[in-house]
Each structure stands twice: as structure tokens, then as C-alpha cells.
Design a protein around this motif. Sequence first.
Motif, PDB file in Angstrom:
ATOM      1  N   TRP A  58       0.824  -1.219   0.000  1.00  0.00           N
ATOM      2  CA  TRP A  58       0.000   0.000   0.000  1.00  0.00           C
ATOM      3  C   TRP A  58       0.856   1.265   0.000  1.00  0.00           C
ATOM      4  O   TRP A  58       0.418   2.316  -0.460  1.00  0.00           O
ATOM      5  N   ALA A  59       2.105   1.159   0.509  1.00  0.00           N
ATOM      6  CA  ALA A  59       2.968   2.332   0.626  1.00  0.00           C
ATOM      7  C   ALA A  59       4.060   2.379  -0.430  1.00  0.00           C
ATOM      8  O   ALA A  59       4.459   3.467  -0.861  1.00  0.00           O
ATOM      9  N   ILE A  60       4.562   1.215  -0.854  1.00  0.00           N
ATOM     10  CA  ILE A  60       5.697   1.212  -1.784  1.00  0.00           C
ATOM     11  C   ILE A  60       5.513   0.247  -2.941  1.00  0.00           C
ATOM     12  O   ILE A  60       6.448   0.000  -3.690  1.00  0.00           O
ATOM     13  N   GLY A  61       4.327  -0.268  -3.118  1.00  0.00           N
ATOM     14  CA  GLY A  61       4.089  -1.222  -4.200  1.00  0.00           C
ATOM     15  C   GLY A  61       3.176  -0.641  -5.263  1.00  0.00           C
ATOM     16  O   GLY A  61       3.252   0.532  -5.610  1.00  0.00           O
ATOM     17  N   ASN A  62       2.277  -1.470  -5.745  1.00  0.00           N
ATOM     18  CA  ASN A  62       1.308  -1.073  -6.778  1.00  0.00           C
ATOM     19  C   ASN A  62       0.135  -0.379  -6.087  1.00  0.00           C
ATOM     20  O   ASN A  62      -0.928  -0.941  -5.888  1.00  0.00           O
ATOM     21  N   ARG A  63       0.341   0.883  -5.731  1.00  0.00           N
ATOM     22  CA  ARG A  63      -0.578   1.601  -4.869  1.00  0.00           C
ATOM     23  C   ARG A  63      -1.810   2.109  -5.616  1.00  0.00           C
ATOM     24  O   ARG A  63      -1.727   2.488  -6.775  1.00  0.00           O
ATOM     25  N   THR A  64      -2.913   2.130  -4.911  1.00  0.00           N
ATOM     26  CA  THR A  64      -4.127   2.706  -5.461  1.00  0.00           C
ATOM     27  C   THR A  64      -4.131   4.210  -5.173  1.00  0.00           C
ATOM     28  O   THR A  64      -3.398   4.685  -4.304  1.00  0.00           O
ATOM     29  N   PRO A  65      -4.970   4.972  -5.886  1.00  0.00           N
ATOM     30  CA  PRO A  65      -5.075   6.401  -5.558  1.00  0.00           C
ATOM     31  C   PRO A  65      -5.442   6.650  -4.093  1.00  0.00           C
ATOM     32  O   PRO A  65      -4.956   7.600  -3.473  1.00  0.00           O
ATOM     33  N   GLU A  66      -6.269   5.785  -3.511  1.00  0.00           N
ATOM     34  CA  GLU A  66      -6.652   5.965  -2.107  1.00  0.00           C
ATOM     35  C   GLU A  66      -5.475   5.675  -1.183  1.00  0.00           C
ATOM     36  O   GLU A  66      -5.276   6.361  -0.175  1.00  0.00           O
ATOM     37  N   ASP A  67      -4.672   4.643  -1.515  1.00  0.00           N
ATOM     38  CA  ASP A  67      -3.448   4.390  -0.737  1.00  0.00           C
ATOM     39  C   ASP A  67      -2.550   5.615  -0.763  1.00  0.00           C
ATOM     40  O   ASP A  67      -2.018   6.046   0.265  1.00  0.00           O
ATOM     41  N   LEU A  68      -2.355   6.176  -1.944  1.00  0.00           N
ATOM     42  CA  LEU A  68      -1.487   7.346  -2.089  1.00  0.00           C
ATOM     43  C   LEU A  68      -2.020   8.543  -1.316  1.00  0.00           C
ATOM     44  O   LEU A  68      -1.256   9.285  -0.700  1.00  0.00           O
ATOM     45  N   ARG A  69      -3.333   8.726  -1.336  1.00  0.00           N
ATOM     46  CA  ARG A  69      -3.933   9.846  -0.606  1.00  0.00           C
ATOM     47  C   ARG A  69      -3.689   9.708   0.888  1.00  0.00           C
ATOM     48  O   ARG A  69      -3.293  10.670   1.563  1.00  0.00           O
ATOM     49  N   LEU A  70      -3.900   8.504   1.419  1.00  0.00           N
ATOM     50  CA  LEU A  70      -3.695   8.274   2.849  1.00  0.00           C
ATOM     51  C   LEU A  70      -2.228   8.439   3.227  1.00  0.00           C
ATOM     52  O   LEU A  70      -1.910   9.024   4.270  1.00  0.00           O
ATOM     53  N   LEU A  71      -1.335   7.945   2.395  1.00  0.00           N
ATOM     54  CA  LEU A  71       0.097   8.069   2.664  1.00  0.00           C
ATOM     55  C   LEU A  71       0.518   9.533   2.669  1.00  0.00           C
ATOM     56  O   LEU A  71       1.214   9.987   3.578  1.00  0.00           O
ATOM     57  N   ALA A  72       0.086  10.283   1.665  1.00  0.00           N
ATOM     58  CA  ALA A  72       0.461  11.697   1.583  1.00  0.00           C
ATOM     59  C   ALA A  72      -0.115  12.496   2.745  1.00  0.00           C
ATOM     60  O   ALA A  72       0.568  13.347   3.330  1.00  0.00           O
ATOM     61  N   ALA A  73      -1.367  12.232   3.103  1.00  0.00           N
ATOM     62  CA  ALA A  73      -1.996  12.969   4.203  1.00  0.00           C
ATOM     63  C   ALA A  73      -1.301  12.660   5.528  1.00  0.00           C
ATOM     64  O   ALA A  73      -1.035  13.565   6.334  1.00  0.00           O
ATOM     65  N   GLY A  74      -0.987  11.393   5.764  1.00  0.00           N
ATOM     66  CA  GLY A  74      -0.313  11.020   6.999  1.00  0.00           C
ATOM     67  C   GLY A  74       1.079  11.615   7.098  1.00  0.00           C
ATOM     68  O   GLY A  74       1.499  12.096   8.156  1.00  0.00           O
ATOM     69  N   THR A  75       1.797  11.603   5.979  1.00  0.00           N
ATOM     70  CA  THR A  75       3.150  12.155   5.955  1.00  0.00           C
ATOM     71  C   THR A  75       3.121  13.653   6.233  1.00  0.00           C
ATOM     72  O   THR A  75       3.901  14.164   7.040  1.00  0.00           O
ATOM     73  N   ALA A  76       2.219  14.358   5.564  1.00  0.00           N
ATOM     74  CA  ALA A  76       2.141  15.810   5.712  1.00  0.00           C
ATOM     75  C   ALA A  76       1.746  16.224   7.130  1.00  0.00           C
ATOM     76  O   ALA A  76       2.165  17.273   7.621  1.00  0.00           O
ATOM     77  N   ALA A  77       0.952  15.396   7.796  1.00  0.00           N
ATOM     78  CA  ALA A  77       0.455  15.754   9.128  1.00  0.00           C
ATOM     79  C   ALA A  77       1.445  15.461  10.245  1.00  0.00           C
ATOM     80  O   ALA A  77       1.308  15.986  11.348  1.00  0.00           O
ATOM     81  N   THR A  78       2.453  14.638   9.990  1.00  0.00           N
ATOM     82  CA  THR A  78       3.355  14.180  11.045  1.00  0.00           C
ATOM     83  C   THR A  78       4.286  15.287  11.516  1.00  0.00           C
ATOM     84  O   THR A  78       4.994  15.899  10.717  1.00  0.00           O
ATOM     85  N   GLY A  79       4.303  15.500  12.835  1.00  0.00           N
ATOM     86  CA  GLY A  79       5.213  16.491  13.400  1.00  0.00           C
ATOM     87  C   GLY A  79       6.539  15.912  13.827  1.00  0.00           C
ATOM     88  O   GLY A  79       7.580  16.562  13.730  1.00  0.00           O
ATOM     89  N   ALA A  80       6.533  14.682  14.328  1.00  0.00           N
ATOM     90  CA  ALA A  80       7.749  13.990  14.748  1.00  0.00           C
ATOM     91  C   ALA A  80       7.456  12.500  14.777  1.00  0.00           C
ATOM     92  O   ALA A  80       6.300  12.077  14.873  1.00  0.00           O
ATOM     93  N   VAL A  81       8.527  11.714  14.706  1.00  0.00           N
ATOM     94  CA  VAL A  81       8.411  10.261  14.622  1.00  0.00           C
ATOM     95  C   VAL A  81       9.163   9.629  15.784  1.00  0.00           C
ATOM     96  O   VAL A  81      10.238  10.096  16.174  1.00  0.00           O
ATOM     97  N   VAL A  82       8.583   8.563  16.333  1.00  0.00           N
ATOM     98  CA  VAL A  82       9.263   7.737  17.326  1.00  0.00           C
ATOM     99  C   VAL A  82       9.408   6.344  16.730  1.00  0.00           C
ATOM    100  O   VAL A  82       8.460   5.804  16.157  1.00  0.00           O
ATOM    101  N   MET A  83      10.605   5.776  16.870  1.00  0.00           N
ATOM    102  CA  MET A  83      10.850   4.428  16.361  1.00  0.00           C
ATOM    103  C   MET A  83      11.745   3.673  17.326  1.00  0.00           C
ATOM    104  O   MET A  83      12.419   4.262  18.174  1.00  0.00           O
ATOM    105  N   GLY A  84      11.754   2.350  17.181  1.00  0.00           N
ATOM    106  CA  GLY A  84      12.623   1.508  17.986  1.00  0.00           C
ATOM    107  C   GLY A  84      13.965   1.288  17.316  1.00  0.00           C
ATOM    108  O   GLY A  84      14.203   1.710  16.179  1.00  0.00           O
ATOM    109  N   ARG A  85      14.840   0.585  18.021  1.00  0.00           N
ATOM    110  CA  ARG A  85      16.203   0.382  17.535  1.00  0.00           C
ATOM    111  C   ARG A  85      16.248  -0.475  16.273  1.00  0.00           C
ATOM    112  O   ARG A  85      17.040  -0.209  15.366  1.00  0.00           O
TER     113      ARG A  85
END
Length: 200
Positions: free
Chosen positions: A36-63
Motif C-alpha cells: 500500500w505504501a511502496i508497491g502497486n498503490r491505489t489512488p486511495e493508498d497514495l492519498r492516505l500516505l500523503a496525508a499522513g506524511t504531511a500531518a506528522t510532526g515527529a516520529v518515534v521508532m525503535g532500535r
Amino acid sequence: MPVILDITISLDGFVTAPNAGPDNGLGDDGLALHAWAIGNRTPEDLRLLAAGTAATGAVVMGRNTFDVVDGPNGWSDERHYGADQGDAAAPPPCFVVTHTAPEHVRLTDRMTIVTTGLRDAIDQARAAAGERPVVIMGGGSVGGQALRKGLADRVQLHVAPLILGAGTPLFDGPRVQLRLDEAATVVTRNAAHLCYDVVR
């Protein structure tokens, strides 16, 4: 602003396939999880990915996630948080939860190492995020901790139509019980995008 656990998961609860590691981030044949994020994405997948990316202020991740994205084949100027959104959004600051600081950090301009626990990482991320949400993006251990410790306000699961049978589980460790209210659901051929608010 909310803390959002945003993670892709298989139907049987795994966030990677077996044998995940720094040079095999999603495990053996695990790339299909993120179609959904890096494959054969649909327009809706792309919309959700772009909206989520644009809204993110900071990221937390593990090691484990850090070791993949900061590795030589990890994030770059062309591919970073938000898959291949390129110049559509500047990469947000990232806070890495780890017991032991790595000897080397390649992406020094965007990675802050936090050795004092998940809560401290989230607090630092909140300060950096301003009015935008903090997103916990990976991996399974950090995501599970956030749920067990009540640190996530929203859960966004991208459920891939895969049964992996093994891998890195999200729901592992001590039992957690949460009440969730559905905020939104979008289903594409690549994933069921499920968004829930955590009921306090």
C-alpha cells in the motif's frame, strides 16, 4: 496533539516476516506487507500516505527500525519517511528508543537517540512536533509498549491481506486490553486502513 501508533500488520498480527534484520528490514518476502505504501498503490493508498506524511510532526521508532532506515540502504533524500514522497514533505525529526546508543548515526540531521525509555522519547517528540501529531512508526516492540503503557491516543493499522505465519508480532509480551472507537476505515486492494481512537 495526539500520539498515533501507525503500523502495517498482517492478518495474523505480524509487522515483519521471519528473519527481519538491518539488511532485510521486512523479513523474508515481507515487502508485500507494504504494498500500500511502496508497491502497486491505489489512488486511495497514495492519498492516505500523503496525508499522513504531511500531518506528522515527529516520529518515534525503535532500535530495529532505526538500524534499517539509518543503514547504508535505508532512507535517503529520495526515499524517507512517507516512502517515496520525495520533496513533497521535509522528513520529520525522529526519536529512536534504544537501551544502548549506536556507535554511528548516518542521518545525524534527523535522528535523536533516546536511551531513557519510550515515555521520554515521546515527550521529546511532542516538544519537536509543535501542533502536529507524534507518530510511532515502528517496530513491533515499541508499538506494543505504547499500547500497554497507554501512551497512544490513536491506533492506525494498515492490515495487509497476508497471513505470514511467523515474524515480528505487534501484540506480544504482557496482556493489553484497550477499548477503541472507530474513527475511519478505508479498504483498498492492498490493505484495510483502520483508524481507531483509544478510549480513556
